[in-house]
Motif scaffolding. Structure first.
Motif, short mmCIF file in Angstrom:
data_model
loop_
_atom_site.label_atom_id
_atom_site.label_comp_id
_atom_site.label_asym_id
_atom_site.label_seq_id
_atom_site.Cartn_x
_atom_site.Cartn_y
_atom_site.Cartn_z
N TRP A 29 47.35 31.74 40.66
CA TRP A 29 47.24 32.47 39.39
C TRP A 29 48.56 33.22 39.30
CZ3 TRP A 29 47.21 37.74 38.32
CH2 TRP A 29 46.40 38.22 37.29
N LYS A 30 49.47 32.65 38.55
CA LYS A 30 50.86 33.09 38.69
C LYS A 30 51.68 32.74 37.47
CE LYS A 30 54.72 32.13 41.78
NZ LYS A 30 55.17 31.30 42.89
N TYR A 31 52.34 33.72 36.89
CA TYR A 31 53.09 33.49 35.66
C TYR A 31 54.43 34.24 35.69
CZ TYR A 31 48.22 32.65 34.86
OH TYR A 31 46.93 32.22 35.04
N TRP A 40 39.79 35.24 32.65
CA TRP A 40 40.36 34.24 31.72
C TRP A 40 41.07 33.07 32.36
CZ3 TRP A 40 45.49 34.19 32.57
CH2 TRP A 40 46.09 35.37 33.02
N PRO A 41 41.59 33.18 33.61
CA PRO A 41 42.26 31.98 34.13
C PRO A 41 41.27 30.83 34.31
CG PRO A 41 42.90 33.90 35.40
CD PRO A 41 41.72 34.29 34.56
N ASN A 42 41.77 29.63 34.23
CA ASN A 42 40.95 28.43 34.33
C ASN A 42 40.73 28.07 35.80
OD1 ASN A 42 39.57 26.13 33.54
ND2 ASN A 42 41.46 24.90 33.43
N ARG A 56 49.77 27.51 31.67
CA ARG A 56 49.47 28.53 30.66
C ARG A 56 50.76 29.26 30.35
NH1 ARG A 56 44.53 30.73 29.65
NH2 ARG A 56 43.77 29.80 31.56
N SER A 105 46.40 23.81 35.66
CA SER A 105 46.59 24.28 34.29
C SER A 105 47.96 24.89 34.11
CB SER A 105 45.56 25.36 33.94
OG SER A 105 44.25 24.88 34.13
N ASP A 108 46.44 27.85 38.02
CA ASP A 108 46.61 28.26 36.63
C ASP A 108 47.94 28.98 36.63
OD1 ASP A 108 46.49 29.79 34.14
OD2 ASP A 108 44.39 29.15 34.06
N THR A 109 48.95 28.29 36.21
CA THR A 109 50.29 28.86 36.34
C THR A 109 51.14 28.50 35.14
OG1 THR A 109 52.23 29.07 37.78
CG2 THR A 109 51.16 26.92 37.74
N PHE A 122 47.28 35.41 43.89
CA PHE A 122 47.26 36.05 42.57
C PHE A 122 48.49 36.94 42.43
CE2 PHE A 122 42.57 35.92 43.70
CZ PHE A 122 42.35 34.72 43.06
#
Lengths: 253, 483
Positions: free
Chosen positions: B315-317, B70-72, B375, B373, B344-345, B288
Motif C-alpha cells: 500500500w504505497k504511493y 479504500w485500498p483494493n 492507483r 492495482s 495497491d500502488t 504500508f
C-alpha cells in the motif's frame, strides 16, 4: 539425419498429419509443398515441438535420437531450427539480447563456454554481413514494428547465429516482395553446407527458383502423396494442385 | 492441463530465497502501544523534549483515526496492541570499521548478496551504505568522504542528536503526522531510519544507499527517512529491502519525506523484496508506506523509481508535490505480485506551480492468484498554468487467476492543463514462450527475458548496479514459474 516414420498428429480431435514418411540426409534441401490446409505448417510445428499438437503415432529420429522425447528448447539445442511463418514480437527485448541468451543456452548444452561480449559481437557482425541485416534493426525490440521482409530476414539472421543442423523454413516467402525474397534466399544458400539440411515449406514454386531443392514433396490431407525432384515444383506451378488431389483422393478413398 | 496452467502452477511454487533468521540479541519494548511506550522509545533514544512532544501529538491524533479501507487489498487487520514497538541490538558498539560488526550480521548480509565488505572494498563503485538491522543503524560507511562536501548522511537518531535544527525544521513538513493512519502511527513510534542533507550547489559524488531489513518477530518496523536537497544540489538515493521468512505477519509502516529546493534534483530508487508469504499467503510482510516529496522551488526535480516484488500486502504511493514553477515529478514503477500477494500502488502528482510537468510509467506484473492495482492521482490546481502530465499504466498477466486493476484519478482545475493517460493489458503468450523455446531458451529464462523486456523502460531509470540487481530479482521472483 532426419527420419520420419508414419508420423501422426492431431489438434484436439482433428487429425492433421495422417502418416508422414520422410528421409532427410545431410547436405540436402527438401521442399514441402501442398495446398492450403494440407498440414505443411503443422509438420513444421510438430518437428519443432509445439505443444498445441498431439503426436498420436509414428517416430521421428534426428541424428540417432528420438526427437519426440525432447521439449522444444532441447530440440533447438540439438540443432533443429524453425524459421517462423509469423515471427513473434517481444517488446523491450532486442534481437541482440535475445540471441545472446539463446546462443549461450545452446552453447551450454553443447558443453561450450558462454561467449564473452566481445566474441559475441564478433560472431554477430559476421552473420549480419552474411544475411545483409543492419545493426539498427537488431537493436530494436524483437520483431516489434518490423516489416514483413525485416521479420523474415531477422529469422534467417537467427538461423545464421545458431548454426542449426536442420533448418525448417515455414512459408518464409509469404509476404515478401521479390527483393526481400532474394536476400532471404541468398542468406539460406550461404548457410547451406554438406553437414546441414534444409526443409523449405512453401505454397508457391517462386521461392524454389532461389533455394533449389534436391527433392520436392507434395503434402495433401496430412500425407505426402507425391515426391520428386525440382521439376515437380515446376509442374505444380503450371498445373496447380487439383490433379494431385484427384490422384490422392482416389488412392486413399 | 494447458501449458499456461502448468506455467502458473510452477510459478506459484517458487520459494522465497532469503528466508532465514539471524539470532542477534534483542532488547524489546513490552508489547502494546500507549504514551508510556512512546516515552520509553524516546528515552531509549535520548531524544530532546520537542521530539517527544511531537511523537505524543502524533499518537493522540492516531488514536482518533481508523485504518483505511479504500485500498483494493484484503488482509486481517493487525492488532496494534500485540506488537513490539522497539527492538534494538543490545550491543551498540562505536564502529571504526566493518571488522567490528557482529559477524553473524555480516553473514546475513552476505547471504542476501549485500556484502558490506564487498561494498567497501569496491570503492571504485562508491556506494555508501547505512545498514539498518531492525531499527538501529549498525554500520555507516563512506561518511567521511561525504562530510568533506558538507553532505550529511546518517541514521535518523544521529541526525536528531547532531543536527537537531535540520530535523526540527523539516520533520513532518512534507508528510505531517495528520496525513494518514499509518503516517500518524509512524510519527508516534518511529525508531530509526536515514537522514540525508545535501548542501546548496553540491552534487553528491556517490549513490546513497540504505538496506532495510526486518529481523525480529512481532516487531513492527517504523522507519523514517528524511532527505533535504538544497538549492541546485543533486543526489541519487537507493533503498533496497529483503527480509527473513516468518510465520506471523509483519507490519511495516515507513515514512519517507523529501524536500527538494530550487533547481535541485533528487532521484529516489527502491528495490523491495520483502518476504511475500508462502504459497498459502502465510507470513508475509504488510507494507504500508507513505512516501512523498515536495519540489519546493522552481525547476526542482524529483524522480521516484521502484521495483516492488515482495510483501504480502503493499500500500504505497510515492508522490510529488510540484509547488515550484517548472518543477518536474516522475514516477517509474514495476510491481510484481505472485501467489496471494496484493499490491495497491501508484503515485500522486500534485501540480501547484506553473508549467509543472509530471510523468508516470507503471508496469504491473501479476501471476498466481495475486491482485495488482495501480492507483494514481493527477491533480492540477487552479494556478498551475501550463501543467503537463503523461501517464502510462501497463499490466502484464500470467495466467487467468490473477487480477490487474487500474484506478486513475484525474482532477483538473486549470483549463490549460494537458493530461494524457495510456493503459494496456497483455498476457505472456504461449506464442512468445514457444518462440523463445525454439531458439533453445528454456521457459524460465524466457519468462525472465519477456518480463525484463516489458519492464525495461522502468529498469533503465535505475542506477546501473541497481538495474542489474533488479533484473536478477525479477528473474528470481519468476524462477520455477514455468515448465
Amino acid at each position: 539425419m532426419l527420419s520420419i516414420k508414419n508420423l501422426k498428429a492431431n489438434i484436439g480431435e482433428k487429425e492433421i498429419l495422417r502418416g508422414i514418411n520422410l528421409e532427410v540426409k545431410p547436405g540436402e534441401v527438401h521442399a514441402i509443398m501442398g495446398p492450403n490446409g494440407s498440414g505443411k505448417s503443422t509438420l513444421a510445428s510438430v518437428l519443432a515441438g509445439r505443444e498445441d499438437f498431439e503426436v498420436v503415432g509414428g517416430e521421428v529420429d534426428f541424428q540417432g535420437k528420438d526427437l519426440l522425447d525432447f521439449g522444444p528448447e532441447e530440440r533447438a539445442r540439438e540443432g533443429v531450427f524453425l524459421a517462423f511463418q509469423y515471427p513473434v514480437e517481444i517488446p523491450g527485448v532486442s534481437t541482440i539480447n535475445f540471441m545472446k541468451t539463446a546462443l549461450n543456452q545452446v552453447r551450454e548444452h553443447r558443453g561450450e563456454e558462454a561467449l564473452s561480449a566481445v566474441d559475441f559481437l564478433k560472431v554477430m557482425k559476421e552473420k549480419m554481413e552474411l544475411v545483409e541485416i543492419s545493426q539498427s534493426l537488431l537493436n530494436r525490440s524483437l520483431n516489434e514494428g518490423f516489416s514483413g521482409g525485416e521479420k523474415k530476414r531477422n529469422e534467417i539472421f537467427q538461423m545464421a547465429m545458431l548454426e542449426p543442423k536442420l533448418s525448417i523454413l515455414d512459408e518464409t516467402d509469404s509476404g515478401l516482395d521479390i527483393d526481400a525474397l532474394r536476400i532471404v534466399a541468398n542468406g539460406v544458400n550461404k548457410l547451406k553446407n554438406k553437414d546441414n539440411a534444409t526443409i523449405v515449406v512453401t505454397h508457391y514454386q517462386r521461392l524454389l527458383d532461389y533455394i533449389v531443392p534436391d527433392y520436392v514433396h507434395v503434402l495433401y490431407n496430412g500425407r505426402i502423396v507425391k515426391s520428386g525432384t525440382k521439376e515437380l515444383a515446376l509442374e505444380l506451378e503450371e498445373k496447380g494442385y487439383d490433379w494431385i488431389k484427384a490422384e490422392a483422393d482416389q488412392q486413399f478413398a | 492441463m494447458s501449458k499456461d496452467d502448468q506455467i502458473l502452477e510452477e510459478f506459484t511454487q517458487s520459494e522465497y530465497k532469503h528466508g532465514f533468521v539471524t539470532d542477534i540479541e534483542q532488547e524489546f519494548a513490552p508489547k502494546g502501544l500507549n504514551e508510556d511506550i512512546i516515552r520509553f522509545i524516546s528515552a531509549k533514544k535520548e531524544e530532546p523534549e520537542w521530539l517527544l512532544e511531537w511523537r505524543l501529538k502524533a499518537f493522540r491524533h492516531w488514536q482518533t483515526l481508523t485504518e483505511p479501507e479504500w485500498p483494493n487489498v484484503d488482509y486481517p487487520k493487525p492488532d496494534f496492541q500485540d506488537l513490539h514497538y522497539y527492538a534494538a541490538p543490545k550491543k551498540k558498539p562505536e564502529l571504526e570499521s566493518l571488522d567490528q560488526v557482529d559477524p553473524e550480521l555480516l553473514d546475513t548480509f552476505k547471504r542476501l548478496g549485500i556484502s558490506l565488505e564487498e561494498q567497501k572494498r569496491l570503492s571504485g563503485v562508491k556506494v555508501a551504505v547505512d545498514a539498518v538491522l531492525d531499527s538501529v543503524s549498525v554500520a555507516t560507511t563512506f561518511r567521511e568522504t561525504l562530510a568533506e562536501q558538507g553532505i550529511i548522511f546518517c541514521s535518523f537518531s544521529e541526525a536528531v542528536k547532531d543536527h537537531p535544527e535540520l530535523v526540527k525544521k523539516y520533520l513532518g513538513s512534507v508528510v505531517p503526522y495528520t496525513d494518514n493512519f499509518y503516517a500518524a502511527l509512524n510519527s508516534a513510534v518511529f525508531s530509526d531510519g536515514s537522514f540525508a542533507y545535501i548542501p546548496k550547489g553540491v552534487h553528491c559524488p556517490m549513490e546513497l544507499s540504505t538496506y532495510f531489513r526486518i529481523n525480529a518477530a512481532n516487531t513492527g518496523q517504523f522507519e523514517r527517512t528524511l532527505i533535504v536537497a538544497e538549492e541546485g544540489s543533486k543526489v541519487s538515493y537507493l533503498e533496497g529491502c529483503t527480509a527473513p521468512q516468518r510465520d506471523e505477519n509483519q507490519l511495516h509502516a515507513a515514512v519517507v519525506e523529501i524536500f527538494v529546493e530550487k533547481e535541485a534534483d533528487v532521484k529516489y530508487s527502491t528495490v523491495q523484496n520483502w518476504f511475500p508469504g508462502d504459497a498459502e499467503g502465510k507470513g508475509g510482510i504488510y507494507n504500508f508506506v507513505t512516501k512523498r516529496g515536495i519540489c519546493n522551488g522552481s525547476h526542482a526535480k524529483l524522480s521516484w523509481t521502484q521495483v516492488e516484488t515482495g510483501s504480502a500486502v503493499t500500500w504505497k504511493y510515492p508522490s510529488c508535490v510540484l509547488k515550484g514553477d517548472y518543477s518536474i515529478g516522475e514516477f517509474y514503477s514495476v510491481a510484481v505480485t505472485n501467489n496471494l500477494q496484493q499490491a495497491d500502488t501508484g503515485t500522486k502528482m500534485i501540480h501547484i506551480g506553473k508549467n509543472t510537468k509530471s510523468r508516470i510509467v507503471s508496469k504491473g506484473v501479476s501471476a498466481g492468484k495475486s491482485q495488482n492495482s495501480y492507483r494514481g492521482l493527477v491533480k492540477v490546481l487552479k494556478r498551475a498554468e501550463g501543467a503537463r502530465n503523461f501517464s502510462q499504466c501497463d499490466s502484464l498477466l500470467m495466467g487467468d487467476q490473477c487480477g490487474a486493476h487500474t484506478f486513475p484519478y484525474i482532477e483538473i482545475d486549470n483549463k490549460t492543463a494537458h493530461v494524457e493517460h495510456e493503459a494496456t493489458t497483455s498476457k505472456i503468450g504461449e506464442d512468445q514462450l514457444f518462440y523463445c523455446n525454439q531458439r533453445g531458451i528454456d521457459t524460465e529464462a524466457a519468462v525472465a527475458l519477456i518480463v525484463n523486456g516489458y519492464c525495461k523502460e522502468v529498469l533503465n531509470q535505475l542506477p546501473m548496479e541497481f538495474a542489474v540487481e533488479a533484473q536478477k530479482l525479477l528473474a528470481l521472483t519468476l524462477e520455477g514459474s514455468v515448465g
